[in-house]
Design a protein around this motif. Structure first.
Motif, PDB file in Angstrom:
ATOM      1  N   LEU A 136      -8.251  -8.377  -6.003  1.00 46.42           N
ATOM      2  CA  LEU A 136      -8.381  -8.709  -4.696  1.00 46.42           C
ATOM      3  C   LEU A 136      -9.468  -8.367  -4.134  1.00 46.42           C
ATOM      4  N   ILE A 137     -10.117  -7.218  -4.263  1.00 42.71           N
ATOM      5  CA  ILE A 137     -11.465  -6.883  -3.887  1.00 42.71           C
ATOM      6  C   ILE A 137     -12.414  -7.846  -4.408  1.00 42.71           C
ATOM      7  N   GLY A 138     -12.398  -8.055  -5.586  1.00 46.72           N
ATOM      8  CA  GLY A 138     -13.378  -8.985  -6.054  1.00 46.72           C
ATOM      9  C   GLY A 138     -13.510 -10.345  -5.623  1.00 46.72           C
ATOM     10  N   MET A 139     -12.097 -10.859  -5.226  1.00 49.53           N
ATOM     11  CA  MET A 139     -12.113 -12.087  -4.737  1.00 49.53           C
ATOM     12  C   MET A 139     -12.486 -12.075  -3.319  1.00 49.53           C
ATOM     13  N   ASN A 140     -12.209 -11.157  -2.652  1.00 50.31           N
ATOM     14  CA  ASN A 140     -12.808 -11.106  -1.208  1.00 50.31           C
ATOM     15  C   ASN A 140     -14.354 -11.022  -1.150  1.00 50.31           C
ATOM     16  N   ALA A 141     -14.725 -10.351  -2.072  1.00 48.71           N
ATOM     17  CA  ALA A 141     -16.175 -10.032  -2.190  1.00 48.71           C
ATOM     18  C   ALA A 141     -16.922 -11.409  -2.332  1.00 48.71           C
ATOM     19  N   ILE A 142     -16.460 -12.287  -2.899  1.00 50.63           N
ATOM     20  CA  ILE A 142     -16.781 -13.614  -3.394  1.00 50.63           C
ATOM     21  C   ILE A 142     -16.687 -14.449  -2.203  1.00 50.63           C
TER      22      ILE A 142
ATOM     23  N   TRP B  69       0.746  -1.218  -0.073  1.00 49.66           N
ATOM     24  CA  TRP B  69       0.027   0.209  -0.002  1.00 49.66           C
ATOM     25  C   TRP B  69       0.849   1.240  -0.054  1.00 49.66           C
ATOM     26  N   LYS B  70       2.159   1.010  -0.005  1.00 50.80           N
ATOM     27  CA  LYS B  70       2.872   2.163   0.082  1.00 50.80           C
ATOM     28  C   LYS B  70       2.848   3.507  -0.909  1.00 50.80           C
TER      29      LYS B  70
ATOM     30  N   PHE C  43     -18.007  -0.741   0.688  1.00 50.16           N
ATOM     31  CA  PHE C  43     -18.512   0.216  -0.437  1.00 50.16           C
ATOM     32  C   PHE C  43     -19.608  -0.558  -1.356  1.00 50.16           C
ATOM     33  N   ILE C  44     -19.345  -1.974  -1.284  1.00 49.85           N
ATOM     34  CA  ILE C  44     -20.257  -2.645  -2.364  1.00 49.85           C
ATOM     35  C   ILE C  44     -21.767  -2.379  -1.756  1.00 49.85           C
TER      36      ILE C  44
ATOM     37  N   GLN D  24      -8.066   0.771   4.206  1.00 55.90           N
ATOM     38  CA  GLN D  24      -7.519  -0.466   3.438  1.00 55.90           C
ATOM     39  C   GLN D  24      -8.876  -1.373   3.679  1.00 55.90           C
ATOM     40  N   GLU D  25      -9.202  -1.334   4.965  1.00 57.44           N
ATOM     41  CA  GLU D  25     -10.306  -2.261   5.422  1.00 57.44           C
ATOM     42  C   GLU D  25     -11.638  -2.188   4.678  1.00 57.44           C
TER      43      GLU D  25
END
Ligand SMILES: Nc1ncnc2c1ncn2[C@@H]1O[C@H](COP(=O)(O)OP(=O)(O)OP(=O)(O)O)[C@@H](O)[C@H]1O
Ligand SMILES: [Mg+2]
Length: 241
Positions: free
Chosen positions: A110-116, A68-69, A87-88, A79-80
Protein backbone atom coordinates in the motif's frame (compact mmCIF):
# COMPACT_ATOMS: atom_id res chain seq x y z
CA UNK A 1 -5.56 19.69 -43.15
CA UNK A 2 -6.51 16.79 -40.88
CA UNK A 3 -3.48 14.84 -42.02
CA UNK A 4 -1.23 17.78 -41.27
CA UNK A 5 -2.71 18.23 -37.78
CA UNK A 6 -2.18 14.55 -37.04
CA UNK A 7 1.33 14.62 -38.40
CA UNK A 8 2.33 17.70 -36.38
CA UNK A 9 0.74 16.28 -33.23
CA UNK A 10 2.78 13.13 -33.80
CA UNK A 11 6.00 15.06 -34.31
CA UNK A 12 5.35 16.98 -31.10
CA UNK A 13 4.49 13.69 -29.34
CA UNK A 14 1.00 14.90 -28.45
CA UNK A 15 -0.73 11.59 -28.68
CA UNK A 16 -3.99 12.53 -26.94
CA UNK A 17 -4.41 15.60 -29.12
CA UNK A 18 -3.56 13.59 -32.23
CA UNK A 19 -6.37 11.13 -31.58
CA UNK A 20 -8.96 13.36 -29.96
CA UNK A 21 -8.63 16.98 -31.08
CA UNK A 22 -11.72 16.72 -33.31
CA UNK A 23 -13.95 15.43 -30.50
CA UNK A 24 -13.54 18.55 -28.38
CA UNK A 25 -16.20 21.20 -28.68
CA UNK A 26 -14.89 24.53 -29.96
CA UNK A 27 -16.61 27.36 -28.10
CA UNK A 28 -13.71 29.71 -28.23
CA UNK A 29 -10.14 29.03 -29.38
CA UNK A 30 -8.52 29.62 -25.98
CA UNK A 31 -10.82 27.25 -24.19
CA UNK A 32 -10.32 24.69 -26.90
CA UNK A 33 -6.53 24.86 -26.68
CA UNK A 34 -6.60 24.77 -22.89
CA UNK A 35 -8.75 21.65 -22.96
CA UNK A 36 -6.42 19.93 -25.42
CA UNK A 37 -3.35 20.71 -23.30
CA UNK A 38 -5.05 19.57 -20.10
CA UNK A 39 -6.04 16.26 -21.61
CA UNK A 40 -2.60 15.72 -23.10
CA UNK A 41 -0.95 16.34 -19.71
CA UNK A 42 -3.46 14.06 -17.99
CA UNK A 43 -2.70 11.25 -20.39
CA UNK A 44 1.05 11.68 -19.93
CA UNK A 45 0.73 11.55 -16.15
CA UNK A 46 -1.39 8.41 -16.43
CA UNK A 47 1.14 6.76 -18.71
CA UNK A 48 3.98 7.66 -16.35
CA UNK A 49 2.14 6.20 -13.34
CA UNK A 50 1.41 3.01 -15.26
CA UNK A 51 5.08 2.63 -16.19
CA UNK A 52 6.14 3.22 -12.57
CA UNK A 53 3.58 0.68 -11.34
CA UNK A 54 4.76 -1.90 -13.85
CA UNK A 55 8.42 -1.37 -12.96
CA UNK A 56 7.69 -1.63 -9.23
CA UNK A 57 6.47 -5.26 -9.47
CA UNK A 58 4.31 -4.85 -6.39
CA UNK A 59 2.23 -7.88 -5.43
CA UNK A 60 -1.51 -7.81 -6.11
CA UNK A 61 -3.52 -6.77 -3.10
CA UNK A 62 -7.15 -7.36 -2.20
CA UNK A 63 -8.02 -3.68 -1.89
CA UNK A 64 -9.72 -4.09 1.46
CA UNK A 65 -9.00 -1.32 3.98
CA UNK A 66 -5.93 -1.83 6.14
CA UNK A 67 -6.74 -2.66 9.75
CA UNK A 68 -4.34 -0.90 12.15
CA UNK A 69 -5.69 -2.54 15.29
CA UNK A 70 -2.73 -4.86 15.91
CA UNK A 71 -0.05 -2.58 14.51
CA UNK A 72 2.27 -0.84 16.96
CA UNK A 73 3.90 2.23 15.49
CA UNK A 74 7.20 3.35 16.99
CA UNK A 75 7.65 6.72 18.64
CA UNK A 76 6.96 9.70 16.41
CA UNK A 77 5.35 7.52 13.79
CA UNK A 78 1.80 7.96 12.52
CA UNK A 79 -0.35 6.17 9.95
CA UNK A 80 -0.21 9.27 7.75
CA UNK A 81 3.58 9.47 8.01
CA UNK A 82 3.76 5.91 6.69
CA UNK A 83 1.06 6.11 4.04
CA UNK A 84 2.10 9.54 2.75
CA UNK A 85 5.63 8.24 2.38
CA UNK A 86 7.14 11.17 4.32
CA UNK A 87 9.92 8.83 5.42
CA UNK A 88 10.93 8.42 1.77
CA UNK A 89 11.82 12.09 1.44
CA UNK A 90 13.76 11.85 4.69
CA UNK A 91 15.64 8.75 3.48
CA UNK A 92 14.49 6.79 6.50
CA UNK A 93 14.07 3.04 6.66
CA UNK A 94 11.12 1.06 7.95
CA UNK A 95 11.50 -2.28 9.64
CA UNK A 96 8.25 -4.26 9.64
CA UNK A 97 8.42 -7.07 12.14
CA UNK A 98 5.80 -9.70 12.85
CA UNK A 99 4.45 -13.18 12.29
CA UNK A 100 2.86 -14.94 9.35
CA UNK A 101 -0.12 -13.19 7.76
CA UNK A 102 0.14 -10.13 9.98
CA UNK A 103 -0.04 -7.63 7.09
CA UNK A 104 3.62 -6.75 6.52
CA UNK A 105 3.56 -7.37 2.76
CA UNK A 106 0.14 -5.77 2.49
CA UNK A 107 1.14 -2.51 4.19
CA UNK A 108 4.44 -2.24 2.30
CA UNK A 109 2.52 -2.70 -0.94
CA UNK A 110 0.00 0.00 0.00
CA UNK A 111 2.84 2.39 0.85
CA UNK A 112 4.53 1.62 -2.46
CA UNK A 113 1.31 2.20 -4.39
CA UNK A 114 0.68 5.51 -2.65
CA UNK A 115 4.22 6.68 -3.30
CA UNK A 116 3.72 6.03 -7.02
CA UNK A 117 0.17 7.33 -7.39
CA UNK A 118 0.53 10.45 -5.26
CA UNK A 119 4.12 11.47 -5.83
CA UNK A 120 5.37 9.62 -8.90
CA UNK A 121 8.15 7.95 -6.89
CA UNK A 122 10.28 5.13 -8.21
CA UNK A 123 9.59 2.02 -6.18
CA UNK A 124 10.77 -1.58 -6.48
CA UNK A 125 9.50 -4.59 -4.60
CA UNK A 126 11.67 -7.66 -4.15
CA UNK A 127 11.52 -10.58 -1.83
CA UNK A 128 14.93 -11.01 -0.23
CA UNK A 129 15.29 -14.28 -2.13
CA UNK A 130 14.37 -12.73 -5.49
CA UNK A 131 16.81 -9.85 -5.00
CA UNK A 132 19.58 -12.24 -3.99
CA UNK A 133 18.87 -14.27 -7.13
CA UNK A 134 18.79 -11.19 -9.34
CA UNK A 135 22.12 -10.06 -7.85
CA UNK A 136 23.77 -13.46 -8.31
CA UNK A 137 22.52 -13.67 -11.88
CA UNK A 138 23.71 -10.14 -12.69
CA UNK A 139 27.07 -10.95 -11.15
CA UNK A 140 27.41 -14.00 -13.36
CA UNK A 141 26.40 -12.08 -16.48
CA UNK A 142 28.68 -9.15 -15.66
CA UNK A 143 25.73 -6.75 -15.31
CA UNK A 144 25.99 -6.12 -11.58
CA UNK A 145 26.97 -2.45 -11.94
CA UNK A 146 23.92 -1.91 -14.13
CA UNK A 147 21.64 -3.45 -11.50
CA UNK A 148 23.27 -1.37 -8.75
CA UNK A 149 22.71 1.76 -10.83
CA UNK A 150 19.04 0.84 -11.26
CA UNK A 151 18.67 0.36 -7.51
CA UNK A 152 20.46 3.65 -6.82
CA UNK A 153 17.83 5.49 -8.85
CA UNK A 154 14.95 4.20 -6.72
CA UNK A 155 13.20 6.30 -4.13
CA UNK A 156 11.93 3.29 -2.22
CA UNK A 157 13.23 -0.26 -2.13
CA UNK A 158 10.91 -2.80 -0.54
CA UNK A 159 12.63 -5.97 0.66
CA UNK A 160 10.08 -8.55 1.72
CA UNK A 161 10.47 -11.74 3.74
CA UNK A 162 13.80 -11.57 5.44
CA UNK A 163 13.99 -14.71 7.49
CA UNK A 164 12.18 -17.45 5.63
CA UNK A 165 15.12 -18.51 3.46
CA UNK A 166 18.82 -18.48 4.40
CA UNK A 167 21.09 -16.86 1.83
CA UNK A 168 24.16 -18.33 0.20
CA UNK A 169 27.40 -16.59 1.14
CA UNK A 170 27.70 -14.63 -2.09
CA UNK A 171 24.00 -13.70 -2.10
CA UNK A 172 24.36 -12.34 1.45
CA UNK A 173 27.42 -10.31 0.50
CA UNK A 174 25.72 -8.83 -2.55
CA UNK A 175 22.63 -7.99 -0.53
CA UNK A 176 24.85 -6.22 1.98
CA UNK A 177 26.28 -4.16 -0.88
CA UNK A 178 22.76 -3.09 -1.89
CA UNK A 179 21.93 -2.05 1.67
CA UNK A 180 25.21 -0.11 1.87
CA UNK A 181 24.45 1.54 -1.44
CA UNK A 182 21.11 2.78 -0.13
CA UNK A 183 22.51 3.83 3.23
CA UNK A 184 21.42 7.43 3.99
CA UNK A 185 20.56 7.93 0.32
CA UNK A 186 17.46 5.82 -0.29
CA UNK A 187 14.59 4.44 1.77
CA UNK A 188 14.18 0.76 2.42
CA UNK A 189 11.20 -1.05 3.85
CA UNK A 190 12.30 -4.44 5.09
CA UNK A 191 9.82 -7.01 6.38
CA UNK A 192 10.89 -9.81 8.66
CA UNK A 193 9.66 -12.46 11.04
CA UNK A 194 13.03 -12.58 12.81
CA UNK A 195 14.45 -10.51 15.63
CA UNK A 196 17.79 -8.89 14.83
CA UNK A 197 19.57 -11.46 16.98
CA UNK A 198 18.44 -14.15 14.55
CA UNK A 199 19.34 -12.40 11.31
CA UNK A 200 22.59 -14.26 11.43
CA UNK A 201 20.64 -17.33 10.28
CA UNK A 202 19.89 -15.50 7.03
CA UNK A 203 23.25 -13.82 6.43
CA UNK A 204 25.32 -16.72 7.76
CA UNK A 205 28.12 -14.51 9.05
CA UNK A 206 27.96 -12.53 12.31
CA UNK A 207 30.12 -9.63 11.10
CA UNK A 208 28.16 -9.22 7.88
CA UNK A 209 24.91 -9.44 9.85
CA UNK A 210 26.06 -6.79 12.30
CA UNK A 211 27.15 -4.43 9.53
CA UNK A 212 23.85 -4.92 7.66
CA UNK A 213 21.69 -4.38 10.76
CA UNK A 214 23.68 -1.28 11.70
CA UNK A 215 23.12 0.36 8.34
CA UNK A 216 19.45 -0.55 8.26
CA UNK A 217 18.52 0.61 11.74
CA UNK A 218 20.39 3.91 11.58
CA UNK A 219 17.62 6.44 10.69
CA UNK A 220 14.91 3.80 10.91
CA UNK A 221 11.51 3.19 12.44
CA UNK A 222 10.24 -0.08 13.77
CA UNK A 223 6.67 -1.17 13.13
CA UNK A 224 5.41 -4.20 15.03
CA UNK A 225 2.75 -6.38 13.48
CA UNK A 226 0.67 -8.48 15.85
CA UNK A 227 0.81 -9.11 19.56
CA UNK A 228 4.03 -10.60 20.88
CA UNK A 229 6.61 -8.21 19.44
CA UNK A 230 8.02 -6.63 22.54
CA UNK A 231 11.35 -8.38 22.40
CA UNK A 232 12.07 -6.73 19.04
CA UNK A 233 11.30 -3.32 20.51
CA UNK A 234 13.68 -3.95 23.41
CA UNK A 235 16.37 -5.17 21.08
CA UNK A 236 16.16 -1.98 18.98
CA UNK A 237 16.13 0.19 22.10
CA UNK A 238 19.30 -1.54 23.33
CA UNK A 239 21.05 -1.03 20.01
CA UNK A 240 20.23 2.64 19.69
CA UNK A 241 21.59 3.43 23.18
N1 LIG B 1 -3.81 -5.41 9.05
C1 LIG B 1 -4.46 -5.93 8.00
N2 LIG B 1 -5.49 -5.26 7.46
C2 LIG B 1 -6.16 -5.78 6.41
N3 LIG B 1 -5.86 -6.98 5.83
C3 LIG B 1 -4.85 -7.68 6.34
C4 LIG B 1 -4.09 -7.19 7.44
N4 LIG B 1 -3.14 -8.10 7.74
C5 LIG B 1 -3.28 -9.10 6.87
N5 LIG B 1 -4.31 -8.86 6.02
C6 LIG B 1 -4.79 -9.74 4.96
O1 LIG B 1 -4.06 -10.95 5.05
C7 LIG B 1 -3.31 -11.17 3.88
C8 LIG B 1 -1.93 -11.64 4.26
O2 LIG B 1 -1.20 -10.57 4.78
P1 LIG B 1 0.30 -10.30 4.38
O3 LIG B 1 0.64 -11.08 3.16
O4 LIG B 1 0.53 -8.85 4.31
O5 LIG B 1 1.04 -10.96 5.62
P2 LIG B 1 2.59 -10.95 5.97
O6 LIG B 1 2.75 -10.25 7.28
O7 LIG B 1 3.33 -10.43 4.83
O8 LIG B 1 2.86 -12.50 6.22
P3 LIG B 1 4.13 -13.38 5.80
O9 LIG B 1 5.17 -13.15 6.86
O10 LIG B 1 3.60 -14.76 5.82
O11 LIG B 1 4.57 -12.95 4.44
C9 LIG B 1 -3.30 -9.85 3.14
O12 LIG B 1 -3.28 -10.01 1.74
C10 LIG B 1 -4.55 -9.18 3.57
O13 LIG B 1 -5.60 -9.57 2.76
MG1 LIG C 1 4.53 -11.32 3.46
Amino acid sequence: MQDKIREYAKRLKLSWIRENYHTVDVKNPQEYLLHLFEKEIEQREERKINLLLKAATLPNVSGKPFDWKDIQLGQGLTQEYLLNGDFIDKKENMIFYGGVGAGKTYLSTLIGMNAIHRYGKQVKFYTIASLANALLEANEKGTLIKLFKKIEKLDLLILDELGYIPLHKQGAELLFQVISLCYEKRSIIITTNLQFGQWNHVFGDPILTEATVDRLIHHSHLVLFGGDSNRMKESLALRSM
